[in-house]
Scaffold this active site. Structure first.
Site, PDB file in Angstrom:
ATOM      1  N   GLY A  48       1.214 -12.794   0.320  1.00  0.00           N
ATOM      2  CA  GLY A  48       2.733 -13.218   0.322  1.00  0.00           C
ATOM      3  C   GLY A  48       3.010 -12.692   2.045  1.00  0.00           C
ATOM      4  O   GLY A  48       3.715 -13.586   2.530  1.00  0.00           O
ATOM      5  N   GLU A 103       4.094  -6.780   5.974  1.00  0.00           N
ATOM      6  CA  GLU A 103       4.226  -7.109   4.271  1.00  0.00           C
ATOM      7  C   GLU A 103       5.832  -7.898   4.203  1.00  0.00           C
ATOM      8  O   GLU A 103       6.302  -8.103   5.142  1.00  0.00           O
ATOM      9  CB  GLU A 103       5.041  -6.046   3.394  1.00  0.00           C
ATOM     10  CG  GLU A 103       3.891  -4.950   2.776  1.00  0.00           C
ATOM     11  CD  GLU A 103       2.982  -5.783   1.522  1.00  0.00           C
ATOM     12  OE1 GLU A 103       3.512  -7.092   1.244  1.00  0.00           O
ATOM     13  OE2 GLU A 103       2.540  -5.243   0.316  1.00  0.00           O
ATOM     14  N   ASP A 104       5.719  -8.462   3.179  1.00  0.00           N
ATOM     15  CA  ASP A 104       6.280  -9.178   3.144  1.00  0.00           C
ATOM     16  C   ASP A 104       8.545  -8.801   2.326  1.00  0.00           C
ATOM     17  O   ASP A 104       9.182  -9.079   2.100  1.00  0.00           O
ATOM     18  CB  ASP A 104       6.468 -10.557   1.493  1.00  0.00           C
ATOM     19  CG  ASP A 104       5.359 -10.215   1.357  1.00  0.00           C
ATOM     20  OD1 ASP A 104       5.202  -9.454   0.571  1.00  0.00           O
ATOM     21  OD2 ASP A 104       5.126 -11.336  -0.147  1.00  0.00           O
ATOM     22  N   ASP A 107       9.092  -3.695  -3.526  1.00  0.00           N
ATOM     23  CA  ASP A 107       9.658  -3.930  -4.755  1.00  0.00           C
ATOM     24  C   ASP A 107       9.876  -1.852  -5.332  1.00  0.00           C
ATOM     25  O   ASP A 107      10.717  -1.258  -4.703  1.00  0.00           O
ATOM     26  CB  ASP A 107       9.500  -4.903  -5.876  1.00  0.00           C
ATOM     27  CG  ASP A 107      10.361  -4.264  -7.071  1.00  0.00           C
ATOM     28  OD1 ASP A 107      11.466  -4.440  -7.210  1.00  0.00           O
ATOM     29  OD2 ASP A 107       9.590  -6.041  -7.753  1.00  0.00           O
ATOM     30  N   LYS A 135      14.258  -4.129  -1.230  1.00  0.00           N
ATOM     31  CA  LYS A 135      14.429  -3.824  -2.851  1.00  0.00           C
ATOM     32  C   LYS A 135      15.183  -2.267  -2.903  1.00  0.00           C
ATOM     33  O   LYS A 135      14.396  -1.458  -2.463  1.00  0.00           O
ATOM     34  CB  LYS A 135      14.372  -4.817  -4.038  1.00  0.00           C
ATOM     35  CG  LYS A 135      14.355  -6.194  -4.012  1.00  0.00           C
ATOM     36  CD  LYS A 135      13.216  -6.880  -5.439  1.00  0.00           C
ATOM     37  CE  LYS A 135      13.195  -8.180  -5.083  1.00  0.00           C
ATOM     38  NZ  LYS A 135      12.778  -8.311  -6.493  1.00  0.00           N
ATOM     39  N   PHE A 156      15.013 -11.849  -7.870  1.00  0.00           N
ATOM     40  CA  PHE A 156      13.756 -12.193  -7.809  1.00  0.00           C
ATOM     41  C   PHE A 156      13.496 -13.409  -6.918  1.00  0.00           C
ATOM     42  O   PHE A 156      14.420 -14.351  -6.760  1.00  0.00           O
ATOM     43  CB  PHE A 156      13.108 -12.780  -8.838  1.00  0.00           C
ATOM     44  CG  PHE A 156      11.680 -12.917  -8.882  1.00  0.00           C
ATOM     45  CD1 PHE A 156      10.496 -11.726  -9.282  1.00  0.00           C
ATOM     46  CD2 PHE A 156      11.071 -13.971  -8.748  1.00  0.00           C
ATOM     47  CE1 PHE A 156       9.936 -12.623  -8.415  1.00  0.00           C
ATOM     48  CE2 PHE A 156       9.856 -14.857  -8.275  1.00  0.00           C
ATOM     49  CZ  PHE A 156       9.045 -13.785  -8.639  1.00  0.00           C
TER      50      PHE A 156
HETATM   51  P1  IMP Z   1       6.045  -3.487  -5.652  1.00  0.00           P
HETATM   52  O1  IMP Z   1       4.505  -2.591  -5.872  1.00  0.00           O
HETATM   53  O2  IMP Z   1       6.419  -3.198  -6.868  1.00  0.00           O
HETATM   54  O3  IMP Z   1       6.533  -2.786  -4.217  1.00  0.00           O
HETATM   55  O4  IMP Z   1       5.518  -4.797  -5.973  1.00  0.00           O
HETATM   56  C1  IMP Z   1       5.447  -5.766  -4.276  1.00  0.00           C
HETATM   57  C2  IMP Z   1       5.203  -6.804  -4.476  1.00  0.00           C
HETATM   58  O5  IMP Z   1       5.605  -7.702  -5.823  1.00  0.00           O
HETATM   59  C3  IMP Z   1       5.307  -7.772  -3.377  1.00  0.00           C
HETATM   60  O6  IMP Z   1       3.956  -8.212  -2.312  1.00  0.00           O
HETATM   61  C4  IMP Z   1       5.065  -9.599  -4.475  1.00  0.00           C
HETATM   62  O7  IMP Z   1       4.062 -10.131  -4.111  1.00  0.00           O
HETATM   63  C5  IMP Z   1       5.651  -8.928  -5.809  1.00  0.00           C
HETATM   64  N1  IMP Z   1       7.172  -9.127  -6.001  1.00  0.00           N
HETATM   65  C6  IMP Z   1       7.769  -8.156  -5.614  1.00  0.00           C
HETATM   66  N2  IMP Z   1       9.564  -8.945  -5.805  1.00  0.00           N
HETATM   67  C7  IMP Z   1       9.570 -10.602  -5.430  1.00  0.00           C
HETATM   68  C8  IMP Z   1       9.912 -11.079  -5.101  1.00  0.00           C
HETATM   69  O8  IMP Z   1      11.535 -11.080  -5.399  1.00  0.00           O
HETATM   70  N3  IMP Z   1       9.727 -12.699  -4.887  1.00  0.00           N
HETATM   71  C9  IMP Z   1       8.468 -12.320  -5.417  1.00  0.00           C
HETATM   72  N4  IMP Z   1       7.224 -11.566  -5.001  1.00  0.00           N
HETATM   73  C10 IMP Z   1       8.325 -10.173  -5.706  1.00  0.00           C
END
Ligand code: IMP
Length: 183
Positions: A48, A103-104, A107, A135, A156
């Site tokens: 990402g 990072e992109d 979440d 987020k 999303f």
């Molecule tokens: P976390 O461990 O919940 O912070 O997961 C983060 C990862 O989930 C990111 O690196 C993305 O690959 C994916 N992700 C979380 N939200 C989105 C979204 O809105 N669109 C696309 N990918 C997402």
């Protein structure tokens, strides 16, 4: 799915290519200031962060090194669990290095918390995080995120590196998907 109109699958555009470029320029300026006189290693998280890394790195008027990690996070559905496996490790020894994770999106922050403690166990001089999007849930995580492009609602989003089922990464803007894409 109509393959000819990828951008038309977005129900709304959150950030345009121009807005993203301007925000990344601001972040790069802050990073440049903060890391003045220190070597900097940017660590991108595949896949990402490819677009963010490419555009952020090109904003710098200084030397930076780039390296990549690929990790997979096990979780139910779209939520990550914090249980992480390294698919591709760094090529660089980060002992004594100043590391900035690029990072992109964050979440829950579970994946990143794991990554930061993994990197910290390798004896770096510092580890900080730069993310284009964050987020709401991520603000409750214990890891401090030093550079944030935009705080977004709990929706999303796709585009600019972010995928839905491996698609939409190549969109220049970031937006939310139209319902017909899911059906
Ligand atoms: P976390 O461990 O919940 O912070 O997961 C983060 C990862 O989930 C990111 O690196 C993305 O690959 C994916 N992700 C979380 N939200 C989105 C979204 O809105 N669109 C696309 N990918 C997402």
């Amino acid at each position: 799915m109509d393959e000819s109109d990828v951008a038309g699958d977005l129900v709304s555009v959150l950030y345009t290519e121009d807005q993203i470029a301007k925000r990344l320029a601001e972040l790069a300026e802050a990073i440049e200031r903060d890391y003045e006189g220190r070597e900097l290693l940017l660590v991108g998280v595949l896949k990402g962060a490819v677009m963010v890394m490419a555009d952020l790195a090109r904003q710098f008027n200084r030397h930076v090194e780039m390296d990549w990690m690929a990790i997979s996070s096990y979780g139910a559905g779209t939520k990550s669990s914090g249980v992480v496996r390294i698919l591709k490790d760094l090529d660089t020894d980060i002992n004594g290095r100043h590391v900035l994770v690029v990072e992109d999106i964050i979440d829950t922050g579970l994946t990143l918390s794991w990554l930061v403690s993994n990197l910290n166990s390798r004896g770096p001089a510092s580890v900080e995080i730069c993310t284009l999007l964050r987020k709401p849930e991520a603000q409750r995580m214990s890891v401090d995120v030093k550079y944030v492009g935009y705080d977004i609602p709990n929706e999303f989003v796709v585009g600019y590196g972010l995928d839905f089922d491996e698609r939409y990464r190549n969109l220049r803007s970031i937006g939310t998907l139209a319902p017909h894409v899911y059906s």
